[in-house]
Design a protein around this motif. Structure first.
Motif, mmCIF file in Angstrom:
data_model
loop_
_atom_site.group_PDB
_atom_site.id
_atom_site.type_symbol
_atom_site.label_atom_id
_atom_site.label_comp_id
_atom_site.label_asym_id
_atom_site.label_seq_id
_atom_site.Cartn_x
_atom_site.Cartn_y
_atom_site.Cartn_z
ATOM 1 N N PRO A 247 0.765 -1.394 0.082
ATOM 2 C CA PRO A 247 0.219 0.026 0.017
ATOM 3 C C PRO A 247 0.927 1.298 -0.170
ATOM 4 O O PRO A 247 0.440 2.203 -0.710
ATOM 5 C CB PRO A 247 -0.843 -0.300 1.163
ATOM 6 N N GLU A 248 2.012 1.120 0.698
ATOM 7 C CA GLU A 248 2.784 2.310 0.834
ATOM 8 C C GLU A 248 3.099 2.876 -0.728
ATOM 9 O O GLU A 248 3.584 3.913 -0.987
ATOM 10 C CB GLU A 248 4.208 2.085 1.563
ATOM 11 N N ARG A 249 3.553 1.715 -1.539
ATOM 12 C CA ARG A 249 3.870 2.345 -2.851
ATOM 13 C C ARG A 249 2.802 2.948 -3.581
ATOM 14 O O ARG A 249 3.122 3.979 -4.458
ATOM 15 C CB ARG A 249 4.130 0.873 -3.765
ATOM 16 N N VAL A 250 1.480 2.702 -3.361
ATOM 17 C CA VAL A 250 0.559 3.807 -3.861
ATOM 18 C C VAL A 250 0.688 5.238 -3.540
ATOM 19 O O VAL A 250 0.557 5.987 -4.163
ATOM 20 C CB VAL A 250 -0.902 3.081 -3.731
ATOM 21 N N GLU A 251 0.863 5.155 -2.370
ATOM 22 C CA GLU A 251 0.984 6.471 -1.621
ATOM 23 C C GLU A 251 2.153 7.305 -2.004
ATOM 24 O O GLU A 251 2.123 8.327 -2.611
ATOM 25 C CB GLU A 251 1.109 6.286 0.124
ATOM 26 N N LYS A 252 3.260 6.510 -2.182
ATOM 27 C CA LYS A 252 4.527 7.126 -2.695
ATOM 28 C C LYS A 252 4.602 7.683 -4.248
ATOM 29 O O LYS A 252 5.000 8.300 -4.488
ATOM 30 C CB LYS A 252 5.678 6.189 -2.519
ATOM 31 N N SER A 253 3.417 6.863 -4.874
ATOM 32 C CA SER A 253 3.405 7.224 -6.500
ATOM 33 C C SER A 253 2.977 8.610 -6.699
ATOM 34 O O SER A 253 3.266 9.220 -7.582
ATOM 35 C CB SER A 253 2.546 6.263 -7.095
ATOM 36 N N GLY A 254 2.507 9.130 -5.643
ATOM 37 C CA GLY A 254 1.836 10.506 -5.760
ATOM 38 C C GLY A 254 0.690 10.700 -6.691
ATOM 39 O O GLY A 254 0.217 11.651 -6.992
ATOM 40 N N LEU A 255 0.266 9.520 -7.297
ATOM 41 C CA LEU A 255 -0.849 9.314 -8.237
ATOM 42 C C LEU A 255 -2.227 9.603 -7.536
ATOM 43 O O LEU A 255 -2.353 9.009 -6.223
ATOM 44 C CB LEU A 255 -0.957 8.031 -9.153
ATOM 45 N N ASN A 256 -3.083 10.395 -8.123
ATOM 46 C CA ASN A 256 -4.527 10.481 -7.759
ATOM 47 C C ASN A 256 -5.444 9.671 -8.522
ATOM 48 O O ASN A 256 -5.300 9.693 -9.943
ATOM 49 C CB ASN A 256 -4.952 11.781 -7.522
ATOM 50 N N PHE A 257 -6.580 8.897 -7.973
ATOM 51 C CA PHE A 257 -7.349 8.106 -8.911
ATOM 52 C C PHE A 257 -8.696 8.537 -8.294
ATOM 53 O O PHE A 257 -8.811 8.959 -7.330
ATOM 54 C CB PHE A 257 -7.155 6.443 -8.396
ATOM 55 N N ASP A 258 -9.582 8.269 -9.380
ATOM 56 C CA ASP A 258 -10.900 8.357 -9.105
ATOM 57 C C ASP A 258 -11.754 7.301 -8.524
ATOM 58 O O ASP A 258 -12.750 7.481 -7.993
ATOM 59 C CB ASP A 258 -11.867 8.876 -10.239
ATOM 60 N N TYR A 259 -11.155 6.058 -8.717
ATOM 61 C CA TYR A 259 -11.823 4.806 -8.299
ATOM 62 C C TYR A 259 -10.989 3.884 -7.361
ATOM 63 O O TYR A 259 -11.099 3.811 -6.077
ATOM 64 C CB TYR A 259 -12.256 4.075 -9.181
ATOM 65 N N TYR A 260 -9.580 3.528 -7.956
ATOM 66 C CA TYR A 260 -8.682 2.824 -7.251
ATOM 67 C C TYR A 260 -8.086 3.634 -6.123
ATOM 68 O O TYR A 260 -7.899 4.789 -6.129
ATOM 69 C CB TYR A 260 -7.471 2.724 -8.419
ATOM 70 N N ASN A 261 -7.784 2.912 -4.803
ATOM 71 C CA ASN A 261 -6.975 3.206 -3.878
ATOM 72 C C ASN A 261 -6.281 1.933 -3.231
ATOM 73 O O ASN A 261 -6.897 0.709 -3.411
ATOM 74 C CB ASN A 261 -7.613 3.970 -2.770
#
Length: 285
Positions: A247-261
């Motif tokens: 999950p940390e990788r998603v945070e670190k990516s800095g990407l914002n999503f409309d559905y995925y988290n």
């Protein structure tokens, strides 16, 4: 297709879903299918292939987020990605948001779909001119049979198993997919509805089980496909979609999503009991 400017998709002989059409933007017939783009009231622009709804502007992000970010955040370093189908461009658009991806090859059989979306649905197609996307108009089945290239992630963004998409659900195709994946490669595919097409899910998962050591199913919610709850299959040579996911990788990516988290990533693999029962023995834990 239109009665008082409504578009209706009929499913088998017992279900219909209707959308109010404000205007028809494009209507054509390619060598593979009819292609229509309409402006709807409430769901924005909509793409239909052979009268079946593929994409609406209002909820396309749900499908495109989940087909792409789930495998791309499980694979530790996806550099080379192949998208089969996906003519509207939404999947490729999400793939190249990952900085690690050096090249996204997209093989779409029908140039009319690509051109219609470029002209009328830039929301999904705008990234198709990006230099990291290598678009090939051709047969994905043929492509995976003949390519010498190796891919970290392959995304099969196909329609239902009818017409030109039928071979994309067969074992020969997935053996070729296996062969052109890297040693730790992942393939994700459009996996139909557990409510209405569980027998298709069963046959697809049987095929994947015959070819891959690890197979899973995950779900997402959308507005336009019959039943609203839809699935993707996930097959890999070595990675587990939850225990090998950070999950940390998603945070670190800095990407914002409309559905995925990140929490949704893991939750998507938790399936309703009727699905677990119906697919018993076909999906790994």
């Amino acid at each position: 297709m239109h009665s008082n400017l409504w578009v209706e998709e009929k499913f088998e002989d017992f279900l219909g879903i209707k959308f109010k059409v404000e205007k028809v933007l494009f209507s054509g017939k390619s060598e593979f299918q009819t292609v229509d783009v309409v402006e709807t009231k409430g769901h924005g622009k909509m793409l239909l292939n052979d009268g079946l709804i593929m994409v609406t502007e209002r909820d396309e992000f749900a499908y495109h987020d989940m087909i792409s970010h789930v495998p791309l955040f499980v694979h530790p370093d996806p550099k080379n990605v192949l998208v089969i189908g996906g003519g509207d461009g939404g999947t490729a658009r999400e793939v190249i948001r990952h900085q690690s991806v050096k090249k996204c090859t997209m093989v779409e059989i029908d140039v009319m779909v690509v051109e219609a979306c470029k002209e009328h649905i830039p929301q999904t197609a705008s990234a198709l001119n990006n230099e990291r996307i290598h678009l090939i108009i051709g047969d994905g089945v043929q492509f995976v049979k003949e390519t010498k290239e190796k891919f970290d992630v392959i995304i099969v963004d196909s329609t239902d198993p009818i017409g030109p998409a039928q071979p994309l659900f067969g074992e020969a195709f997935y053996r070729d997919v296996f062969n052109c994946l890297t040693d730790d490669g992942i393939v994700v595919a459009q996996g139909e509805s557990s409510w209405y097409a569980m027998e298709i899910q069963q046959s697809l998962l049987k095929v994947l089980n015959n070819v891959f050591p690890k197979t899973y199913l995950y779900s997402f919610s959308n507005l336009t496909y019959p039943g609203g709850l839809w699935s993707f299959t996930f097959a890999s040579k070595q990675y587990h979609p939850i225990s090998d996911f950070s999950p940390e990788r998603v945070e670190k990516s800095g990407l914002n999503f409309d559905y995925y988290n990140a929490p949704l990533h893991s939750a998507a693999f938790a399936l309703p009991s009727f699905v677990n029962k119906g697919l018993s023995g076909l999906i790994d834990n």
